[in-house]
Every structure is written in structure tokens, then in C-alpha cells.
Design a protein around this motif. Structure first.
Motif, PDB file in Angstrom:
ATOM      1  N   ARG A   4      32.476  30.683  38.728  1.00 26.75           N
ATOM      2  CA  ARG A   4      32.411  32.123  38.483  1.00 26.75           C
ATOM      3  C   ARG A   4      33.147  32.893  39.570  1.00 26.75           C
ATOM      4  N   VAL A  49      36.807  32.270  39.096  1.00 24.96           N
ATOM      5  CA  VAL A  49      37.342  33.093  37.999  1.00 24.96           C
ATOM      6  C   VAL A  49      37.436  34.552  38.429  1.00 24.96           C
ATOM      7  N   SER A  50      36.387  35.003  39.148  1.00 28.65           N
ATOM      8  CA  SER A  50      36.412  36.395  39.622  1.00 28.65           C
ATOM      9  C   SER A  50      37.563  36.610  40.604  1.00 28.65           C
ATOM     10  N   GLU A  51      37.731  35.639  41.518  1.00 28.93           N
ATOM     11  CA  GLU A  51      38.831  35.767  42.485  1.00 28.93           C
ATOM     12  C   GLU A  51      40.178  35.731  41.778  1.00 28.93           C
ATOM     13  N   ILE A  52      40.271  34.827  40.766  1.00 22.77           N
ATOM     14  CA  ILE A  52      41.536  34.750  40.031  1.00 22.77           C
ATOM     15  C   ILE A  52      41.801  36.058  39.292  1.00 22.77           C
ATOM     16  N   SER A  53      40.729  36.581  38.673  1.00 22.22           N
ATOM     17  CA  SER A  53      40.893  37.856  37.964  1.00 22.22           C
ATOM     18  C   SER A  53      41.283  38.972  38.923  1.00 22.22           C
ATOM     19  N   GLN A  54      40.597  38.998  40.086  1.00 19.46           N
ATOM     20  CA  GLN A  54      40.938  40.018  41.065  1.00 19.46           C
ATOM     21  C   GLN A  54      42.359  39.822  41.581  1.00 19.46           C
ATOM     22  N   THR A  55      42.715  38.535  41.803  1.00 21.38           N
ATOM     23  CA  THR A  55      44.073  38.252  42.285  1.00 21.38           C
ATOM     24  C   THR A  55      45.103  38.668  41.245  1.00 21.38           C
ATOM     25  N   LYS A  56      44.813  38.334  39.967  1.00 20.12           N
ATOM     26  CA  LYS A  56      45.738  38.735  38.909  1.00 20.12           C
ATOM     27  C   LYS A  56      45.849  40.248  38.838  1.00 20.12           C
ATOM     28  N   GLU A  57      44.698  40.910  38.993  1.00 21.48           N
ATOM     29  CA  GLU A  57      44.727  42.365  38.954  1.00 21.48           C
ATOM     30  C   GLU A  57      45.501  42.929  40.139  1.00 21.48           C
ATOM     31  N   ARG A  90      49.083  42.204  39.525  1.00 25.36           N
ATOM     32  CA  ARG A  90      49.569  43.161  38.527  1.00 25.36           C
ATOM     33  C   ARG A  90      49.719  44.545  39.140  1.00 25.36           C
ATOM     34  N   GLU A 148      45.205  51.595  34.789  1.00 23.82           N
ATOM     35  CA  GLU A 148      45.240  50.865  33.536  1.00 23.82           C
ATOM     36  C   GLU A 148      46.332  51.459  32.646  1.00 23.82           C
TER      37      GLU A 148
END
Length: 614
Positions: free
Chosen positions: A219, A222-230, A233, A319
């Protein structure tokens, strides 16, 4: 005698118990007759007669032979009855008669009832004892079997965990022994299963804990990856300083908007903004102040873009949304863009540009000091002026430089004539970078005349550019360009070194000038300026008192403490300080009393037609 005997016998018969009813009834003698005589119930036996369904009398006539004459005096009834019951045989009988008996069943029942009751009680006692003994024997025999059945049920339910202790014999004992062995095996198996269950539970708990840790790690991952992707981006598509869409996102979205506008036959406007003299702010107050200024400009631009302009805001939350529209973007440095999608008329873009200028006219507080920054805005319309991103940007950029040429703090629409001017400006930028190397810069001198004697007492060095194709280029064309390109320091060093060297050469030729004035841009007024002035004076050998540095009023927006420190440092070198074009910008008589100035040059706008102006 017979009749008398009969009469006497009839009288004597009344003495026998049960015969009394015969005379009362008055019925004729009839041997063997059974009569219902419910009305002749013996006294006190009515309940018994009721149980026997009424009184019944059996009539019986018997011949009587007795040796005792019942009518004789001295013969009692008992004697007569005894003679009847136990006659003593004699050769002749004294009395011959008939006795008619009426036998009452009620009285017979009454006579035998005690014996019957006693027999019944004995029978009941016998039955109870027999049943009790039978119950005890049956229980003794069936109890082990019942217990075996319960034990079997307990074993089937798994509730029996004790060894079987059953007192029995024969087959029951064998069954009990078998059940005991089964119970022992079950207990052993249960203990083993309990151990296995505990071990399994421990392993399950351990695996569960491991899975929980892995899930938590996943989790977090995934959160770090999501934050990293964000973040990636955000870094890829948004400016880190102002949180506005950057050039990449601007290009992608504007390309999409242009295709949509072409397909739907809509009109789109691009506003290209450039902040006037931003480099002066950045160099004077520092980069932190410049960053704060850019953030404030981005917020103001975003606040001016309304829903009525058919655009949407993505600055606050970062966004993009489903609508492929963009509003304000920062392309880099002090350049911003505003895209107006689906406008009805090109003139509507001018209304938005005017609103942006009004918003930027409000002072901005930077490090405790109010600063006013103005933009120059160029407007290009698609598809009228261009239908691609690059061409539209070029058109808006050319219109922006037209706005700067018209006095800044203004906006201008693109027209075809600007295209040639833009191409010329690009060529001018390229040539200006090589002008110093090619030795194309020259100095012209404006003399300073003493009006009382007419003598030339000094001169001001003015930079000119001798372009090989365009001829003499005036400074108002290339000086702002040099400031934008960051070449002003290099040009300033060349002018100061050339002016000082030429004054020394004039002295050697016999043409002495008391002072030589050199203009210093506000962008040059930094700590490095002091070192450059010292180096030039040392290299050329010019006396510091003969060098006059003409400063613009732009130095007033700098930090007062740092500015005063630099001014005093220059005074320590021995140079003279002058304020040029006083009254045209940050006019304030307050700083004249605090600055170590030697000369004050009032702008010509204050003296032209001074006798006509109020």
C-alpha cells in the motif's frame, strides 16, 4: 299338625337373618325365583345397593327336618337354628316343615365386601412390589446399555474426554472396553489435533501478520508510486514556481484546441504576456523577490480569467480534468500565456487583455516595498493569424513586441507587418550577441557646456551600434533588447572601459575633458559594479574624480540598505554620482537627502515649455 308345624316353621323362619323381608313383602312362596326389590333395601346399605344397580332378593324354599320343635316353650331360636345346622340323626323327626328363604344380595355383598377389599389390597401390594422389583431388575440390566448409548453419542459429538469407567459384565463389558479404547484413541488424536491446531494457528497468525506487513508495504509502495507519478506529472506538465501549466502542457493542449477550433469553426485567441523590466526587479531585489513577483502575477492572471471567457482553471489543484481547455500558462522566465477558447469576436480578446492590464496595475508588496510591474501583451487570433502552435506563438510574440514598442503596459493585435518586424528582431538579437566581438559598437559624446563661459567642461558617453547592413542603430532599439538577453552587463563594461580609455587618449592629444559621464542601468547596479569600476579605473589610469556614473531612478526600488552601501562604496572610490532623468519614474525628493549624490539631471520634459505649463 303339619299345618301347625308349617305355621310354626314359618314363624321360626323369621328368626333366621335375611328372612324378615319375606313376610313384609307378602309375596307367595315360589322356589328359585329372583325378584327385584329396590324398595326393600336394607337400612344403611343404600350406597351398596346403588353400586349393585338396585336390591335383588333370591327366593329359596327348603324343607326343614328338625328334632327340635321351635314352638315349644324353652326352645330358643338359637337352639332351633343349631338343630338345623347340625342335626343329630335320630330315628324319627319331631318337626317337618318348609322354610322359605329370601336372600338379599346387598347383604351378601356387605358380608363379603371386607374380604374382597382385603384381597384387593393384597393384590395391589403384590402388583406394586412386583412392578418395583421388575423396574429395578430392568434398570440394572439396561442401565449399562443406556450409558453405553450416551457414551456413544458423546463420542460422536466429540464431547467425551475421560476414560470410560463402567461396571458391567459379559458383552457389555467388552463393549465398554472397546469404547474405552476408542475414547483413548480419540483423546490422543484430539490432543494431537489441538497441538496441530495451535501450531497451525500460530503459522496462520504469523502468515497473516506477514501478509499484513506485505499489504501495508505494498500500500505504501503504491501510494509512493502514485505520489511519485503525480509529482513527475506535476514536474512534467506544471511550472514548479507558479503551479501553472508549463510549455509542454501548453503546447499539447493548445494543439488539441486548435484542431477542435478548426473542426468546429470556432475562434481562439492567444494572449502572450511579457513583464516589462522584470530583469531589473530580479537583479535589484534578488531572485527570491522575483519568484514572489512571478507567483503573484500568476495568481492575478488566473483570477482575471472568468467562466464567461469559456475557459477553465487548473492552477489551484493541478488537475487537467476531462475538458481539454487551458487558461493561464507560464512558458518560462517572465513570459505568460492566456488562451481564450471559443470567443465570438476577436475584439473580445482585447477586453480580456485590458482586464489583465488593470489587474497588474495594482502595486505588489515585495520585501516590505511596493513595486508596480507592467506587462506587454500580444494577441494572436486562430485561425485568422495562424493555425499551428508555433505559428500562433510567433504571431503573439511579434504582437507583444509591438506593444513594447508602443510604450509598454499595453496590448496589440497581430498583423502581417509584424511578421517582418519579428524576423528583423530575431536577426537583431543574433547580431547583437556578436556585435562586441565584431567591434561594431562605437561611442558618441554629448558635450556639457558651461552656459556662463561657453567652455566644454565635460561629456556624456552615448553608445551606438554600427550595424554592417542596417547602419547606425539607435540605442532605444538595442538597449532594451540587451537587457532582455542579459547582455547589458557586457555592454556596460565595454562602454565604461572605452570611455575612460578614450578620455585618457584625448588628454594625451591635448584635449582635456574635466569629466566623462557613463550611464549605468538599474540592472547593472549590483555589488559586482563596484569591482568593475575599480578595475576599469585601475586599467585605464583615469582619475576617479573625473568619472561620473549616471544612475536611473530605478535604483530607488532596491533595498535601501544595500543601495546606500553600494553608493557609499562608489564614493569611497572617488567617482561622482548623478541621477539621470529625474522626475520620470520613482520621483521622490526624500531619497535626495539620503543618497550621496553630486549631480541631479532633471528630465527635459520638465523644462520644455516650462513657461506655458502650470
Amino acid at each position: 299338625e303339619i299345618l301347625a308345624a308349617q305355621t310354626r316353621a314359618g314363624v321360626a323362619a323369621e328368626t333366621i337373618p335375611g328372612i324378615r323381608q319375606l313376610r313384609r313383602s307378602g309375596s307367595p312362596l315360589d322356589t328359585g325365583r329372583v325378584r327385584r326389590a329396590s324398595e326393600d333395601v336394607p337400612e344403611g346399605y343404600a350406597w351398596l345397593a346403588a353400586l349393585a344397580l338396585g336390591e335383588v332378593i333370591d327366593d329359596l324354599t327348603l324343607p326343614v327336618v328338625s328334632r327340635v320343635n321351635p314352638v315349644r316353650k324353652g326352645i330358643s331360636r338359637s337352639d332351633f337354628a343349631a338343630a338345623l345346622v347340625s342335626p343329630n340323626p335320630v330315628s324319627s323327626l319331631h318337626v317337618v316343615s318348609y322354610v322359605h328363604l329370601g336372600i338379599s344380595r346387598t347383604l351378601m355383598l356387605a358380608s363379603v365386601l371386607p374380604s374382597l377389599l382385603f384381597a384387593l389390597v393384597l393384590y395391589l401390594v403384590f402388583m406394586v412390589v412386583t412392578l418395583w422389583v421388575t423396574f429395578l431388575l430392568t434398570r440394572r440390566i439396561s442401565s449399562p446399555l443406556s450409558r453405553l448409548a450416551r457414551i456413544a453419542d458423546d463420542i460422536a459429538r466429540g464431547e467425551l474426554d475421560e476414560s470410560l469407567n463402567l461396571e458391567a459384565t459379559g458383552e457389555v463389558r467388552e463393549v465398554a472396553t472397546l469404547l474405552s479404547s476408542i475414547i483413548s484413541g480419540v483423546n490422543v488424536r484430539r490432543k494431537q489435533m489441538d497441538v496441530d491446531h495451535r501450531l497451525l494457528s500460530m503459522k496462520v497468525d504469523e502468515r497473516t501478520e506477514q501478509l499484513s506487513r506485505r499489504n501495508e508495504e505494498l500500500r505504501r509502495a503504491v501510494s509512493e508510486i502514485s505520489q511519485t507519478k503525480e509529482r513527475l506529472r506535476q514536474m512534467a506538465y506544471f511550472d514548479s514556481l507558479t503551479a501553472l501549466p508549463n510549455r509542454r502542457l501548453f503546447t499539447e493542449q493548445l494543439s488539441l484546441l486548435l484542431r477542435l477550433a478548426k473542426r468546429n469553426q470556432h475562434t481562439l485567441a492567444l494572449l502572450f504576456l511579457d513583464l516589462d523590466n522584470f530583469k531589473r526587479i530580479n537583479d535589484s531585489l534578488g531572485h527570491n523577490a522575483g519568484d514572489s513577483l512571478l507567483r503573484e502575477v500568476g495568481l492575478r492572471l488566473a483570477s482575471c480569467v472568468r467562466d464567461s471567457d469559456v475557459v477553465s482553471h487548473y492552477v489551484e489543484d493541478g488537475e487537467l480534468g476531462d475538458d481539454p481547455r487551458i487558461d493561464v500558462s507560464r512558458l518560462g522566465g517572465d513570459e505568460f500565456t492566456v488562451v481564450l477558447n471559443q470567443i465570438e469576436r476577436p475584439e473580445d480578446a482585447g477586453l480580456v487583455a485590458r482586464r489583465l492590464l488593470e489587474s497588474m496595475a495594482e502595486p505588489i508588496l515585495l520585501e516590505g516595498q511596493e513595486v508596480v510591474i507592467t506587462p506587454s501583451i500580444g494577441i494572436a487570433i486562430a485561425p485568422r493569424d495562424a493555425d499551428t502552435v508555433d505559428e500562433l506563438l510567433k504571431a503573439a510574440d511579434a504582437a507583444m513586441y509591438r506593444a513594447k514598442g508602443q510604450g509598454r503596459n499595453n496590448f496589440a493585435f497581430f498583423d502581417r507587418e509584424m511578421h517582418d518586424a519579428g524576423v528583423e528582431r530575431l536577426r537583431l538579437e543574433s547580431d547583437l550577441r556578436r556585435a562586441i566581438q565584431r567591434d561594431e559598437l562605437v561611442l558618441h559624446y554629448q558635450p556639457q557646456v558651461d552656459t556662463r563661459s561657453g567652455d566644454v567642461v565635460g561629456a556624456e558617453a552615448l553608445l551606438r551600434w554600427e550595424h554592417p547592413e542596417q547602419g547606425l542603430v539607435p540605442p532605444f532599439k538595442f538597449i532594451p533588447l540587451a537587457e532582455e538577453l542579459g547582455l547589458i552587463d557586457e555592454l556596460g563594461d565595454w562602454v565604461m572601459e572605452a570611455a575612460c580609455r578614450q578620455v585618457v587618449e584625448l588628454d594625451a592629444a591635448g584635449h582635456r575633458l574635466e569629466t566623462i559621464a557613463v550611464n549605468v542601468s538599474a540592472l547593472e547596479f549590483t555589488d559586482a559594479l563596484i569591482e568593475r569600476v575599480s578595475r576599469v579605473l585601475r586599467d585605464t589610469g583615469l582619475a576617479p574624480s573625473r568619472l561620473v556614473l549616471e544612475l536611473t531612478e530605478g535604483i530607488a526600488i532596491q533595498d535601501t540598505g544595500e543601495m546606500l552601501k553600494r553608493l557609499h562604496s562608489l564614493k569611497v572610490l572617488g567617482v561622482r554620482l548623478s541621477i539621470d532623468d529625474f522626475g520620470t519614474g520613482y520621483s521622490s525628493l526624500n531619497y535626495l537627502s539620503r543618497f550621496p549624490l553630486d549631480d541631479l539631471k532633471i528630465d527635459r520634459s520638465f523644462v520644455i515649455e516650462f513657461d506655458k505649463s502650470k
